[in-house]
Design a protein around this motif. Structure first.
Motif, mmCIF file in Angstrom:
data_model
loop_
_atom_site.group_PDB
_atom_site.id
_atom_site.type_symbol
_atom_site.label_atom_id
_atom_site.label_comp_id
_atom_site.label_asym_id
_atom_site.label_seq_id
_atom_site.Cartn_x
_atom_site.Cartn_y
_atom_site.Cartn_z
ATOM 1 N N LEU A 103 49.161 35.169 34.682
ATOM 2 C CA LEU A 103 47.691 35.430 34.948
ATOM 3 C C LEU A 103 47.282 36.151 36.080
ATOM 4 O O LEU A 103 46.658 37.040 36.291
ATOM 5 N N LYS A 104 47.723 35.327 37.114
ATOM 6 C CA LYS A 104 47.334 35.887 38.561
ATOM 7 C C LYS A 104 48.204 37.224 39.069
ATOM 8 O O LYS A 104 47.505 37.999 39.585
ATOM 9 N N LYS A 105 49.683 37.402 38.220
ATOM 10 C CA LYS A 105 50.161 38.462 38.727
ATOM 11 C C LYS A 105 49.409 39.658 38.011
ATOM 12 O O LYS A 105 49.344 40.894 38.560
ATOM 13 N N GLN A 107 43.928 44.706 40.104
ATOM 14 C CA GLN A 107 42.963 44.630 41.499
ATOM 15 C C GLN A 107 43.689 45.915 42.311
ATOM 16 O O GLN A 107 42.968 46.565 43.043
ATOM 17 N N GLY A 108 44.975 45.802 42.407
ATOM 18 C CA GLY A 108 45.868 46.734 43.043
ATOM 19 C C GLY A 108 45.482 48.385 42.554
ATOM 20 O O GLY A 108 45.292 49.435 43.339
ATOM 21 N N LYS A 109 45.447 48.489 41.231
ATOM 22 C CA LYS A 109 45.186 49.627 40.649
ATOM 23 C C LYS A 109 44.023 50.244 40.862
ATOM 24 O O LYS A 109 43.832 51.433 41.167
ATOM 25 N N ILE A 110 42.958 49.417 40.842
ATOM 26 C CA ILE A 110 41.345 49.814 40.879
ATOM 27 C C ILE A 110 41.360 50.081 42.214
ATOM 28 O O ILE A 110 40.745 51.215 42.820
ATOM 29 N N ALA A 111 41.991 49.561 43.333
ATOM 30 C CA ALA A 111 41.807 49.724 44.891
ATOM 31 C C ALA A 111 42.434 51.063 45.237
ATOM 32 O O ALA A 111 41.703 51.771 45.996
ATOM 33 N N LEU A 166 51.541 25.943 30.388
ATOM 34 C CA LEU A 166 50.338 26.478 31.012
ATOM 35 C C LEU A 166 50.620 26.946 32.459
ATOM 36 O O LEU A 166 49.957 27.939 32.930
ATOM 37 N N THR A 167 51.425 26.161 33.094
ATOM 38 C CA THR A 167 51.575 26.399 34.696
ATOM 39 C C THR A 167 52.186 28.016 34.706
ATOM 40 O O THR A 167 51.888 28.840 35.278
ATOM 41 N N SER A 168 53.002 28.227 33.700
ATOM 42 C CA SER A 168 53.889 29.734 33.772
ATOM 43 C C SER A 168 52.743 30.585 33.365
ATOM 44 O O SER A 168 52.939 31.686 33.929
ATOM 45 N N GLN A 169 51.972 30.379 32.326
ATOM 46 C CA GLN A 169 50.863 31.296 31.857
ATOM 47 C C GLN A 169 49.927 31.738 33.057
ATOM 48 O O GLN A 169 49.391 32.617 33.339
ATOM 49 N N VAL A 176 47.136 37.047 27.999
ATOM 50 C CA VAL A 176 47.455 35.909 28.650
ATOM 51 C C VAL A 176 46.298 34.852 28.951
ATOM 52 O O VAL A 176 46.318 33.601 28.472
ATOM 53 N N ARG A 177 45.054 35.456 29.104
ATOM 54 C CA ARG A 177 43.955 34.325 29.360
ATOM 55 C C ARG A 177 43.671 33.872 27.983
ATOM 56 O O ARG A 177 43.447 32.517 28.064
#
Length: 351
Positions: A179-181, A187-191, A172-175, A70-71
């Motif tokens: 990206l944030k999701k 980050q949640g999985k790693i935490a 771009l806004t949707s992408q 996505v990035r």
């Protein structure tokens, strides 16, 4: 009158009272449990913790590759949007020049009293002057009409460019939202994985640190500098350069989304290694597998990309003798590992 007497209330005594009190406590406890009091999670064995952590890191890696994809798309969309806006600006400048030319023509007509060219020609008594003026007026009329048509075409082209730019901006806004999701999911999985690891003893955590996070231990340190026997030879100079870069990256930390020079994720390492050899690879595991030519496992050579899991979510750089260099997971630096520690999904040889 006896029939209308109020019933006599009886008090509880002795064993009857004790039974009622016990039932009341039990009922209160049950009600509290239903109101949301959590039940303690059963203790997990070190092996169970490790299995859960392995799965969490694997899920994080899958999300990381999606994030990388996505990035990359966001970057392409932003670049395309910039190009559209630049072209719209250039065409707007040309449009303004055309409008200025039309304005000059209109001003010239006003200064001559806006007399129709045919009338001006008819007023000429000199035959040669008449013919000259007629030809000039005809050419001026053609130029005037062409200028107006050109302005109209430029306006249409600019409107089209602006419409395309608006669409690109919406994409771009949707992408960026996607990206944030993906970032939040990673980050949640790693935490969650780190929280589970904190339950282990220091000894168990140290033992886990020696693993790749894919259910197997890394190769012994003695095997991290060169393949056993030293017989494996890269098929060409570029492959040799890619392997050399990967060896130079040994010990670098894993950072999701990183492509070097000091940290990497799995596909970031392979991309950087081959970039050092002058070959441009796509960003993600599921696109890198289609770069170059496919290679059967029996014909692997140093420099080949080796992929794992059915979703093509992990990649390493083959170095020979069943070994690869890869970026395993958070907390596990770039290292040498056997390729048979994960479910093999395929291999490719970049051109």
């Amino acid at each position: 009158m006896a029939a209308h007497r109020k019933p006599k209330q009886r008090t509880l005594t002795g064993s009857t009272a004790r039974t009622a009190f016990t039932l009341a406590l039990a009922g209160a406890a049950s009600a509290t449990a239903f109101e949301g009091t959590s039940v303690a999670e059963p203790a997990l064995t070190p092996a169970q913790v490790k299995a859960k952590v392995d799965q969490l890191y694997h899920d994080a890696e899958v999300a990381t590759e999606k994030y990388n994809g996505v990035r990359e798309t966001v970057g392409d969309t932003r670049e395309s949007l910039g190009e559209l806006r630049d072209e719209a600006a250039r065409r707007t400048e040309r449009l303004n020049a055309s409008r200025n030319a039309l304005g000059s023509l209109a001003a010239a007509q006003y200064r001559t009293g806006a007399v129709d060219p045919a009338v001006q020609i008819a007023l000429s008594s000199d035959p040669d002057q008449y013919l000259e003026r007629a030809a000039r007026a005809d050419r001026a009329g053609d130029r005037h009409a062409a200028a107006i048509t050109g302005v109209r075409q430029q306006l249409g082209a600019i409107d089209q460019l602006r419409s395309e730019a608006d669409t690109k901006l919406a994409n771009l806004t949707s992408q960026q939202s996607d990206l944030k999701k993906h970032k939040s999911k990673i980050q949640g999985k790693i935490a969650d994985a780190e929280a589970l690891l904190s339950r282990l003893t220091a000894e168990d955590r140290a033992r886990y640190a020696e693993q790749d996070g894919h259910g197997a231990a890394a190769a012994p340190r003695a095997n991290r500098e060169a393949p056993r026997g030293g017989a494996a030879t890269a098929p060409n100079a570029r492959a040799a350069q890619a392997v050399s870069f990967a060896r130079g990256a040994l010990g670098a930390p894993y950072v999701w989304g990183a492509t070097g020079p000091s940290s990497f994720d799995c596909s970031g390492l392979t991309q950087a290694a081959w970039r050092a050899a002058g070959v441009s690879l796509p960003r993600t595991t599921y696109t890198q597998i289609n770069a170059g030519s496919r290679v059967p496992r029996s014909q692997l050579a140093p420099g080949d990309l080796v992929f794992f899991y059915s979703g093509i979510s992990h990649v390493g750089l083959y170095i020979g003798d069943g070994q690869m260099i890869h970026a395993p997971r958070p907390g596990a630096p770039v290292r040498v590992a056997p390729i048979d520690q994960m479910p093999f999904a395929g291999a490719s040889r970049p051109a």
